[in-house]
Design an enzyme around this catalytic site. Structure first.
Site, PDB file in Angstrom:
ATOM      1  N   ASN A  43       0.866  -1.182   0.000  1.00 27.28           N
ATOM      2  CA  ASN A  43       0.000   0.000   0.000  1.00 27.28           C
ATOM      3  C   ASN A  43       0.904   1.234   0.000  1.00 27.28           C
ATOM      4  O   ASN A  43       1.471   1.599   1.020  1.00 27.28           O
ATOM      5  CB  ASN A  43      -0.890  -0.024   1.252  1.00 27.28           C
ATOM      6  N   SER A  69       2.866  -1.921  10.446  1.00 26.20           N
ATOM      7  CA  SER A  69       4.293  -1.963  10.781  1.00 26.20           C
ATOM      8  C   SER A  69       4.982  -3.260  10.379  1.00 26.20           C
ATOM      9  O   SER A  69       5.934  -3.688  11.036  1.00 26.20           O
ATOM     10  CB  SER A  69       4.513  -1.705  12.279  1.00 26.20           C
ATOM     11  N   HIS A 107      -9.724   1.428   4.696  1.00 30.09           N
ATOM     12  CA  HIS A 107      -8.477   1.658   5.446  1.00 30.09           C
ATOM     13  C   HIS A 107      -8.742   2.675   6.559  1.00 30.09           C
ATOM     14  O   HIS A 107      -9.530   3.607   6.373  1.00 30.09           O
ATOM     15  CB  HIS A 107      -7.394   2.171   4.492  1.00 30.09           C
ATOM     16  N   GLU A 149      -5.975  -4.670  10.503  1.00 23.88           N
ATOM     17  CA  GLU A 149      -4.974  -3.628  10.713  1.00 23.88           C
ATOM     18  C   GLU A 149      -5.294  -2.836  11.983  1.00 23.88           C
ATOM     19  O   GLU A 149      -6.069  -1.860  11.929  1.00 23.88           O
ATOM     20  CB  GLU A 149      -4.959  -2.668   9.522  1.00 23.88           C
ATOM     21  N   GLY A 204       2.139   2.254  11.114  1.00 25.63           N
ATOM     22  CA  GLY A 204       3.169   3.289  11.074  1.00 25.63           C
ATOM     23  C   GLY A 204       3.810   3.593  12.412  1.00 25.63           C
ATOM     24  O   GLY A 204       4.450   4.631  12.576  1.00 25.63           O
ATOM     25  N   GLU A 235      -7.167   5.102   7.533  1.00 27.45           N
ATOM     26  CA  GLU A 235      -6.905   6.499   7.146  1.00 27.45           C
ATOM     27  C   GLU A 235      -8.080   7.072   6.350  1.00 27.45           C
ATOM     28  O   GLU A 235      -8.359   8.269   6.431  1.00 27.45           O
ATOM     29  CB  GLU A 235      -5.570   6.569   6.372  1.00 27.45           C
ATOM     30  N   LYS A 250       0.003   4.244  -0.365  1.00 31.04           N
ATOM     31  CA  LYS A 250      -0.679   5.440   0.150  1.00 31.04           C
ATOM     32  C   LYS A 250      -0.430   6.622  -0.805  1.00 31.04           C
ATOM     33  O   LYS A 250      -0.392   6.419  -2.018  1.00 31.04           O
ATOM     34  CB  LYS A 250      -0.221   5.729   1.585  1.00 31.04           C
TER      35      LYS A 250
HETATM   36  P1  PGA Z   1       2.534   0.468   7.704  1.00 31.73           P
HETATM   37  O1  PGA Z   1       1.124   0.725   7.048  1.00 31.73           O
HETATM   38  O2  PGA Z   1       3.030  -0.874   7.187  1.00 31.73           O
HETATM   39  O3  PGA Z   1       3.391   1.612   7.252  1.00 31.73           O
HETATM   40  O4  PGA Z   1       2.331   0.432   9.181  1.00 31.73           O
HETATM   41  C1  PGA Z   1       0.211  -0.321   6.848  1.00 31.73           C
HETATM   42  C2  PGA Z   1      -1.086   0.202   6.298  1.00 31.73           C
HETATM   43  O5  PGA Z   1      -1.517   1.299   6.713  1.00 31.73           O
HETATM   44  O6  PGA Z   1      -1.717  -0.446   5.443  1.00 31.73           O
END
Ligand code: PGA
Length: 247
Positions: free
Chosen positions: A5, A197, A87, A155, A161, A89, A7
């Site tokens: 992903n 992460s 997601h 998630e 993150g 976000e 983003k």
């Molecule tokens: P990350 O993000 O691996 O940077 O923690 C995962 C995600 O938000 O899908």
């Protein structure tokens, strides 16, 4: 299944990275998808026909007066084959469960494979409510009619993150809850991924010690070398005895 992903990262200069990642996945036994910004989908799909390219969101309507929005069918026409939806976000930016369910229906109607994200907040986990919260979120995020090709990504919001990953026991408990919802909805053969992460170093442990079917990878998918290492670790584990999903 390993899903990257990106983003809101990447412009035309990043197509070299798409090509490098495509080179690392020329192996039939593992399903790898790279979800890039909408502006890169067509070019990425053109230069890397062997790599599954995905989108990260869509509008729930097929067409209409929705300035700035992109429909699932438009993304598919651009070259997307999979779609991340729900997601955290996007949920933080305003999508509630009903929006997510409508988007899942739109993406499935457009023939896209959906990767539906669910996950609890730190406060919900601290309250001991992680599994219940994720089950409730998943139930409310599934449209009435479902077609094949559904993947759920667990998630935890507090792990995205942040450089922290839940223990295998914590993951297994929530993943069991997710599978029970899928069973109740008669969804056969859905995959359940973990995301948050994920690093190359953690990949082997995550895939070997939990009953997940793959990983959703954010930051570590931005660099071809790290993402290729994750893919390589997953390939190395495909022939090992892993706990079987309990669908
Ligand atoms: P990350 O993000 O691996 O940077 O923690 C995962 C995600 O938000 O899908």
């Amino acid at each position: 299944m390993i899903v990257g992903n990106w983003k809101m990262h990447g412009d035309g200069a990043w197509l070299d990275r798409v090509a490098a990642i495509a080179g690392a996945v020329a192996v039939p036994q593992i399903d790898v998808a790279l979800c890039v910004p909408a502006t890169l989908i067509h070019r990425a799909a053109t230069i890397a026909p062997g790599l599954t390219i995905g989108a990260q969101d869509c509008h729930w309507a097929a067409t209409g007066a929705h300035t700035g929005a992109i429909s699932a069918m438009m993304l598919r026409e651009a070259g997307a084959q999979v779609m991340i939806l729900g997601h955290s976000e996007r949920r933080a930016a305003g999508d509630d469960d009903a929006h997510v369910a409508a988007k899942v229906a739109a993406a499935q109607n457009a023939g896209l494979r959906v990767i539906l994200c669910v996950g609890e907040s730190a406060a919900e986990r601290d309250d001991g409510a992680a599994t219940a919260r994720v089950r409730a979120q998943l139930i409310a995020s599934l449209p009435e009619r479902l077609t094949a090709g559904l993947t759920i990504a667990y998630e935890p919001i507090w792990a995205i993150g942040r450089g922290v990953i839940p223990s295998p026991v914590e993951i297994t408990s929530v993943v069991d809850g997710i599978r029970s919802v899928l069973t109740a909805r008669n969804v056969a053969n859905a995959r359940v991924l973990y995301g948050g992460s994920v690093t190359a170093a953690a990949t082997r442990d995550l895939l070997a010690r939990t009953d997940i079917d793959g990983l959703l990878v954010g930051a570590a998918s931005l660099k071809p070398a790290t993402f290729s290492e994750i893919i390589g670790a997953a390939i190395g584990l495909t022939n090992l005895d892993r706990p079987k999903p309990r669908l």
